[in-house]
Design a protein around this motif. Structure first.
Motif, PDB file in Angstrom:
ATOM      1  N   PHE A 235       0.841  -1.198   0.000  1.00 40.54           N
ATOM      2  CA  PHE A 235       0.000   0.000   0.000  1.00 40.54           C
ATOM      3  C   PHE A 235       0.873   1.242   0.000  1.00 40.54           C
ATOM      4  O   PHE A 235       1.967   1.243   0.548  1.00 40.54           O
ATOM      5  CB  PHE A 235      -0.990  -0.011   1.168  1.00 40.54           C
ATOM      6  N   ARG A 263     -11.335   2.048  -2.686  1.00 39.68           N
ATOM      7  CA  ARG A 263     -11.880   3.147  -1.902  1.00 39.68           C
ATOM      8  C   ARG A 263     -12.953   3.946  -2.636  1.00 39.68           C
ATOM      9  O   ARG A 263     -12.824   4.206  -3.827  1.00 39.68           O
ATOM     10  CB  ARG A 263     -10.751   4.110  -1.537  1.00 39.68           C
ATOM     11  N   SER A 297     -14.979  -1.224  -1.338  1.00 39.64           N
ATOM     12  CA  SER A 297     -14.689  -2.288  -0.383  1.00 39.64           C
ATOM     13  C   SER A 297     -15.829  -2.542   0.589  1.00 39.64           C
ATOM     14  O   SER A 297     -15.917  -3.619   1.165  1.00 39.64           O
ATOM     15  CB  SER A 297     -13.418  -1.934   0.387  1.00 39.64           C
ATOM     16  N   ASN A 298     -16.699  -1.549   0.787  1.00 36.91           N
ATOM     17  CA  ASN A 298     -17.794  -1.787   1.726  1.00 36.91           C
ATOM     18  C   ASN A 298     -19.083  -2.207   1.036  1.00 36.91           C
ATOM     19  O   ASN A 298     -20.109  -2.361   1.674  1.00 36.91           O
ATOM     20  CB  ASN A 298     -18.035  -0.537   2.586  1.00 36.91           C
ATOM     21  N   ARG A 304     -18.322  -8.196  -5.720  1.00 36.72           N
ATOM     22  CA  ARG A 304     -16.937  -7.915  -6.074  1.00 36.72           C
ATOM     23  C   ARG A 304     -16.436  -8.992  -7.045  1.00 36.72           C
ATOM     24  O   ARG A 304     -15.726  -8.708  -7.998  1.00 36.72           O
ATOM     25  CB  ARG A 304     -16.106  -7.953  -4.804  1.00 36.72           C
ATOM     26  N   ARG A 340     -11.994 -16.049  -1.497  1.00 38.79           N
ATOM     27  CA  ARG A 340     -11.615 -16.714  -0.268  1.00 38.79           C
ATOM     28  C   ARG A 340     -12.751 -16.650   0.763  1.00 38.79           C
ATOM     29  O   ARG A 340     -13.028 -17.617   1.443  1.00 38.79           O
ATOM     30  CB  ARG A 340     -10.352 -16.049   0.311  1.00 38.79           C
ATOM     31  N   GLU A 341     -13.381 -15.485   0.814  1.00 42.50           N
ATOM     32  CA  GLU A 341     -14.446 -15.317   1.804  1.00 42.50           C
ATOM     33  C   GLU A 341     -15.617 -16.250   1.496  1.00 42.50           C
ATOM     34  O   GLU A 341     -16.138 -16.934   2.376  1.00 42.50           O
ATOM     35  CB  GLU A 341     -14.898 -13.852   1.806  1.00 42.50           C
TER      36      GLU A 341
ATOM     37  N   GLY B 279     -10.602 -14.421   7.078  1.00 42.19           N
ATOM     38  CA  GLY B 279     -10.382 -14.043   5.684  1.00 42.19           C
ATOM     39  C   GLY B 279     -11.162 -12.808   5.292  1.00 42.19           C
ATOM     40  O   GLY B 279     -10.805 -12.127   4.341  1.00 42.19           O
ATOM     41  N   TYR B 280     -12.250 -12.494   6.036  1.00 39.19           N
ATOM     42  CA  TYR B 280     -13.075 -11.343   5.670  1.00 39.19           C
ATOM     43  C   TYR B 280     -12.683 -10.086   6.446  1.00 39.19           C
ATOM     44  O   TYR B 280     -13.430  -9.121   6.481  1.00 39.19           O
ATOM     45  CB  TYR B 280     -14.562 -11.653   5.879  1.00 39.19           C
ATOM     46  N   TYR B 282     -10.556  -7.792   5.812  1.00 42.16           N
ATOM     47  CA  TYR B 282     -10.478  -6.621   4.935  1.00 42.16           C
ATOM     48  C   TYR B 282     -11.862  -6.007   4.748  1.00 42.16           C
ATOM     49  O   TYR B 282     -12.072  -4.814   4.906  1.00 42.16           O
ATOM     50  CB  TYR B 282      -9.879  -7.018   3.582  1.00 42.16           C
ATOM     51  N   THR B 283     -12.832  -6.869   4.391  1.00 45.37           N
ATOM     52  CA  THR B 283     -14.193  -6.391   4.159  1.00 45.37           C
ATOM     53  C   THR B 283     -14.767  -5.771   5.427  1.00 45.37           C
ATOM     54  O   THR B 283     -15.433  -4.738   5.389  1.00 45.37           O
ATOM     55  CB  THR B 283     -15.078  -7.570   3.713  1.00 45.37           C
ATOM     56  N   ALA B 286     -13.198  -2.469   6.108  1.00 41.86           N
ATOM     57  CA  ALA B 286     -13.691  -1.511   5.120  1.00 41.86           C
ATOM     58  C   ALA B 286     -15.060  -0.981   5.524  1.00 41.86           C
ATOM     59  O   ALA B 286     -15.378   0.183   5.301  1.00 41.86           O
ATOM     60  CB  ALA B 286     -13.756  -2.163   3.741  1.00 41.86           C
ATOM     61  N   SER B 287     -15.872  -1.830   6.155  1.00 42.94           N
ATOM     62  CA  SER B 287     -17.214  -1.382   6.534  1.00 42.94           C
ATOM     63  C   SER B 287     -17.139  -0.342   7.652  1.00 42.94           C
ATOM     64  O   SER B 287     -18.114   0.332   7.934  1.00 42.94           O
ATOM     65  CB  SER B 287     -18.082  -2.570   6.940  1.00 42.94           C
ATOM     66  N   ASP B 321      -1.519  -3.613   7.812  1.00 42.26           N
ATOM     67  CA  ASP B 321      -1.449  -3.877   6.378  1.00 42.26           C
ATOM     68  C   ASP B 321      -2.813  -3.682   5.721  1.00 42.26           C
ATOM     69  O   ASP B 321      -2.958  -2.925   4.766  1.00 42.26           O
ATOM     70  CB  ASP B 321      -0.935  -5.302   6.153  1.00 42.26           C
ATOM     71  N   LEU B 322      -3.832  -4.365   6.246  1.00 49.27           N
ATOM     72  CA  LEU B 322      -5.168  -4.248   5.651  1.00 49.27           C
ATOM     73  C   LEU B 322      -5.692  -2.830   5.823  1.00 49.27           C
ATOM     74  O   LEU B 322      -6.360  -2.298   4.946  1.00 49.27           O
ATOM     75  CB  LEU B 322      -6.126  -5.254   6.288  1.00 49.27           C
ATOM     76  N   TYR B 325      -4.344  -0.574   3.185  1.00 51.54           N
ATOM     77  CA  TYR B 325      -4.936  -0.799   1.862  1.00 51.54           C
ATOM     78  C   TYR B 325      -6.309  -0.140   1.734  1.00 51.54           C
ATOM     79  O   TYR B 325      -6.829  -0.002   0.639  1.00 51.54           O
ATOM     80  CB  TYR B 325      -5.074  -2.294   1.585  1.00 51.54           C
ATOM     81  N   ILE B 326      -6.932   0.213   2.875  1.00 54.80           N
ATOM     82  CA  ILE B 326      -8.264   0.814   2.789  1.00 54.80           C
ATOM     83  C   ILE B 326      -8.209   2.325   3.005  1.00 54.80           C
ATOM     84  O   ILE B 326      -8.888   3.078   2.319  1.00 54.80           O
ATOM     85  CB  ILE B 326      -9.224   0.191   3.826  1.00 54.80           C
TER      86      ILE B 326
END
Lengths: 586, 464
Positions: A235, A263, A297-298, A304, A340-341, B279-280, B282-283, B286-287, B321-322, B325-326
């Motif tokens: 990043f 974003r 992302s949200n 996605r 993956r999710e 694994g989620y 990141y998501t 992000a929320s 890290d995650l 990225y957001i």
């Protein structure tokens, strides 16, 4: 399809439903009382596993699932350009009109406007025999893009009716073709399932570079039209800036930009900037050649996954008309994480780092839909899709599965480097780690179109940069002053290429786009200076003197010389250079 | 589906970690809120994580201690998690589940909102461009914050991130504008001491009246942390987009939040991603982070400043890290500078503000800002590189110019980076210090700066 399923389990974006016998894999379904959009991703006896493209909060077991009999498809036709869609091709501006500033669920809006009338000009004639890919007629979609209405795949026969020139909506029949199975009515609106690649006749070797106006890319690590490139980087290393630069300046006819799990403010930036920027080729707003797909992302994670396929199908549709399309996916890692999710929710056996075992094959399938190809149709059109995928490796570690699986497929690797980014060397593409397997393919084109010494100059510059990194190791031990003058000159030469050529300021109005001829001249002059420097040093000139030459300043600022003036100014710089060296030696 | 939502179930079959399984239920919706009555009569809340035809898996926010499989009663409310909101919340303190803990009366709601919010339509977003002056040179000058941005502070255990956050909350302002400004402060798993530090600081400066505090402290149930930031952000959205206020949301500490997330994932026996985090993640992150921003035709804004401690100062750890990225950049604190006594110990090299370009320049800060920033970065990076070299070969092996760069970076750290904890530097002052430092270098080295700006701002010319 009258049969209805019953929801038996809800866990995040994945639900199970029973009584689903007769449905098919990847069929689209409507879930629950709010008719949320979902897709079947697994079948076991009469139980279907469904991924839902919208938020599932509040969905209750016992509610209905209605199969549609159709796979997830996109709508194709005039009106795609300039639009911003979500992952399953719903226009976000219309969602805003219907729902306000926040995206709520259960919205139903058609992808293409139904009421708008387009100026259709027929090309085909009554009585003509036509096959898939043949042009029935054209619509001027934007000022520069002529939208060609093609005979859809699988349809062939005699044209029994074709509409005359005039205004039609996309749902009106514009032609009738008598096929072996009967007369087929054709509209401008066509549909295609996203997970299936559109057919072509034959793939060609990519041999024409996609010119991006970015020096480090075009000159050092070029991507060909129809080629594939990966940009991995931690990043903050500038993946998105590079992707957006390519979307702005690449000399493709059509740009498909997929913001996949990224974003919201970045998409807002694109939406603000693109309509205001001019395409350097046509002078038209860049937005008029662009389709945006935004799944931030949200937004729901399953959509996605769909967004990359949606984007690819739109790209293929324009390729089929004979256009060069460039597709940017930012970022494919988010897509992989979505896989993956979902895979985790299905309790599948995980592969590396929890990613599903099919990660590699999904990535390969996606990138393989790129390419330059001869297309169906009488006129043997050629079109291309170049794919540029950003990868966001966790911790910037390129050994992780998404980066590694991507590198096995893509032919160009632009390695973004956090150290360079920290020094504000942008684009932060590491010249030692990166590679392009298209260099030899596009060399002929460059040497024919731009300058005969392209290949030679590129090798010379790369050799110098390589030498620099070797010398740096010695400098770390003994200091720069201990090196012989010729090695110090090599360091200086490499530095001038790094700072004067590789570095490019995306936010400078001139430097953001560097025409290919200017790139060539800049490198030529920088290398010429190096050559003169070597000669002078061999004759015993002190390196300090060369460092103080007034012309060095001008060399460093060549990148910001306006496009209209550079030819004249560069010639002057060359003259000054020669004169100053003569003076020093003389 | 007409299902009586008031029905109470006593069919709990399993309690494990933060989770509870209830059998023989019907019509339970995914994500709905449940009320739990413990054997001793205490009431707790939970949320459905998985709904099946006759079974529900529930995460319990206030902890599962004392729950049994015999008399524990569960009532499904049929609603998703909601919070009552009102302007009256300003100046109030709430616990991690939104109950007032300052002894004041309950909130009379003007609205009741779903705490999960909804994603802002990218088409509705206004691109953030309003420069926020924090009075801190390393931020204003080199990693500018703008309204609607999410800019986290990556810190480490023992570094003064709390002091820095409090200073930013105190000093942040938009030049030339007097507008309604408020702070929403969300604490996740921080200690009483840290919470008291913030409350005292807010009280001392009078900021408390314009602040809403949500406190989930270290001894509060960990699972509660999953909802605390969402309560704060829902309140922020209400104040920003319905009451036209500019909101700065401080979230601390995201590391604790992620630990709670991992705890639930482990209890559910999910397939783990990196280092055992789900694994989620990141998501999920992000929320939270994506709820910052501006909306077209709305006056208010939400600016986020999340704080996290990097385990072992490792920026590649999944949490920073995650996050990186957001979010739109990061402010990284460094132990090395903290040891040297530099405050704030911001290591500018790995820092970044992605929205800086749009927020600076003529009419916003000053025309030379972008160039000066570029030049500072490259000059300081050069100095740092040379410092490593000196450690090996000694200063004698360097050229004259190299020594100038070394001197430059020393002064840069001492004069530009270092400032007092209550020093509020204007952007002009920050740029002035920058020019003074840059003037140490020969003019030919200032390649990143437009020659016209050099003429206009270089001390050599301005003094003449």
């Amino acid at each position: 399809m009258t049969q209805e399923g019953i929801i038996s389990r809800v866990a995040g974006p994945v639900i199970s439903a029973k009584n689903m016998r007769g449905t098919r894999m990847y069929e689209l379904v409507r879930v629950g009382t709010e008719r949320l959009i979902g897709e079947i991703i697994g079948l076991d006896e009469d139980i279907a596993t469904i991924q839902v493209y919208e938020e599932t909060g509040g969905v209750t077991p016992g509610e209905k699932v209605i199969p549609t009999g159709m796979p997830l498809s996109v709508e194709l036709g005039p009106g795609l350009l300039g639009t911003i869609y979500d992952g399953i091709q719903r226009p976000l501006d219309l969602i805003k009109v219907q729902m306000g500033d926040f995206i709520k669920r259960g919205v139903e809006v058609p992808a293409l406007e139904r009421d708008k009338k387009w100026d259709f000009t027929p090309v085909a004639k009554k009585g003509e025999t036509m096959g898939p890919g043949d042009i029935l007629g054209v619509v001027q979609e934007t000022k520069t893009i002529e939208h060609r209405i093609l005979v859809p795949p699988g349809v062939a026969g005699k044209v029994v009716d074709i509409s005359s020139k005039g205004k039609y909506t996309i749902e009106q029949t514009i032609a009738k073709i008598k096929t072996a199975e009967g007369v087929k009515e054709i509209q401008m609106l066509q549909k295609w399932p996203v997970r299936i690649g559109r057919p072509y006749v034959k793939k060609l070797d990519p041999s024409i570079p996609l010119i991006t106006g970015q020096r480090v890319i075009d000159t050092f690590f070029p991507v060909a039209k129809g080629g594939t490139a990966a940009i991995p980087g931690p990043f903050g290393s500038g993946k998105t800036v590079v992707q957006q630069l390519l979307a702005k300046w690449a000399d493709a006819d059509i740009i498909v930009y997929i913001g996949c799990g990224e974003r919201g403010n970045e998409m807002a930036d694109v939406l603000r900037e693109f309509p205001a920027l001019e395409d350097p080729k046509t002078g038209e707003p860049l937005m008029n050649r662009t389709v945006l797909i935004a799944n931030t992302s949200n937004m729901p994670v399953a959509a996605r996954d769909a967004s990359v396929y949606t984007g690819m199908t739109l790209a293929e549709y324009y390729r089929d008309m004979g256009y060069d399309v460039a597709l940017m996916a930012d970022s494919t890692s988010r897509w992989a994480e979505a896989m993956r999710e979902i895979s985790g929710r299905l309790e599948e056996m995980p592969g590396e780092e929890g990613y599903p075992a099919y990660l590699a094959s999904r990535l390969a399938d996606f990138y393989e839909r790129s390419g330059r190809a001869i297309l169906h149709g009488k006129d043997e059109k050629v079109g291309s899709i170049s794919v540029i995928g950003a990868v966001s490796p966790p911790g910037g570690d390129f050994s992780e599965p998404v980066t590694q699986n991507t590198l096995r497929i893509t032919k160009v690797f632009w390695a973004l480097d956090a150290d360079l980014a920290n020094k504000r060397h942008f684009p932060a593409i590491n010249w030692l780690q990166s590679y392009s397997l298209y260099v030899d393919h596009v060399k002929d084109w460059w040497q024919k179109e731009v300058g005969a010494k392209w290949g030679e100059m590129r090798n010379e510059a790369m050799r110098l940069l390589q030498k620099e990194s070797e010398l740096q190791e010695i400098v770390q031990l003994v200091g720069p002053d201990a090196l012989p003058a010729s090695d110090q000159a090599a360091l200086d030469g490499a530095k001038s290429i790094r700072e004067g050529f590789l570095m490019q300021n995306a936010f400078h109005k001139v430097d953001t786009y560097c025409p290919k001829e200017k790139q060539y001249r800049m490198l030529e002059i920088l290398l010429k200076f190096n050559e003169l420097m070597y000669k002078a040093i061999q004759k015993g000139a002190p390196i300090e003197k060369i460092r103080e030459m007034p012309v060095k300043d001008k060399l460093a600022r060549m990148s910001t010389v306006p496009d209209a003036e550079y030819q004249k100014q560069f010639e002057e710089i060359e003259k000054e250079m020669a004169a100053q060296f003569r003076e020093m030696e003389g | 589906m007409a299902i009586s939502k008031s029905k109470e179930y006593t069919t709990v079959t399993e309690v494990s970690g933060p989770l509870m399984v209830v059998d023989n239920v019907s019509g339970v919706a995914y994500g709905e809120v449940v009320e739990i009555k413990t054997p001793s009569g205490e009431r707790r809340r939970g949320q459905v994580l998985e709904a099946q035809t006759d079974k529900a898996i529930i995460q319990v926010f206030e902890g599962t201690h004392d729950l049994d499989t015999d008399t524990t009663a569960v009532r499904f409310t049929g609603e998703t998690m909601k919070i009552p909101v009102s302007v009256e919340m300003l100046g109030r303190v709430f616990n991690g589940t939104g109950t007032p803990i300052d002894g004041g009366p309950p909130i009379i709601p003007e609205k009741v909102l779903d705490i999960h919010g909804a994603p802002i339509n990218p088409c509705a977003r206004e691109f953030p461009r309003d420069f926020i002056e924090t009075g801190i040179s390393t931020i204003d000058g080199m990693n500018t914050l703008v309204r609607g941005q999410k800019l986290p502070i990556f810190s480490g255990a023992g570094l003064p991130h709390n002091e820095l956050a409090a200073q930013i909350a105190r000093q942040a302002k938009v030049l030339g504008k007097k507008e309604e400004f408020a702070v929403v402060f969300v604490a996740m798993g921080i200690t009483h001491e840290e919470a008291n530090f913030f409350i005292r600081d807010f009280e001392r400066t009078g900021a408390l009246e314009k602040a809403v505090l949500f406190l989930n402290l270290a001894d509060d149930p960990a699972i509660e942390r999953i909802i605390t930031p969402r309560l704060g952000l829902t309140t922020a959205e209400y104040l920003a987009f319905e009451k036209d206020m500019h909101i700065l949301v401080i979230l601390t500490n995201l590391t604790n939040y992620c630990e709670a997330l991992r705890e639930i994932a482990a209890a559910r026996e999910e397939v783990p991603g990196r280092r055992g985090y789900p694994g989620y993640m990141y998501t999920d992150l992000a929320s939270i982070y994506e709820r910052a921003g501006r909306i077209k035709e709305k006056k208010g804004s939400i600016t986020q400043m999340p704080m996290l401690t990097m385990p072992d100062d490792d920026i590649t750890h999944p949490i920073p890290d995650l996050t990186g990225y957001i979010t739109e950049g990061q402010i990284v604190l460094s132990r090395e500078f903290s040891r040297k006594g530099i405050y704030p110990p911001v290591d500018v090299l790995p820092c970044l503000s992605r929205l800086m370009q749009g927020g600076i320049g003529e009419g916003r800060t000053r025309e030379d800002h972008a160039d000066v920033n570029d030049q500072l970065y490259s000059a300081y990076a050069e100095g740092r590189k040379l410092r490593d070299l000196v450690a090996v070969v000694g200063e004698e092996a360097l050229t004259e110019l190299d020594r100038t760069y070394l001197a430059f970076s020393d002064r840069f750290e001492g004069e530009f980076m270092n400032q007092a904890i209550d020093e509020d530097r204007s952007i002009e002052r920050t740029l002035e210090i920058a020019w003074n430092l840059l003037s140490m270098l020969p003019e030919s080295e200032l390649k990143r700066i437009d020659p016209e700006c050099i003429k206009k701002y270089h001390p050599k010319y301005t003094k003449a």
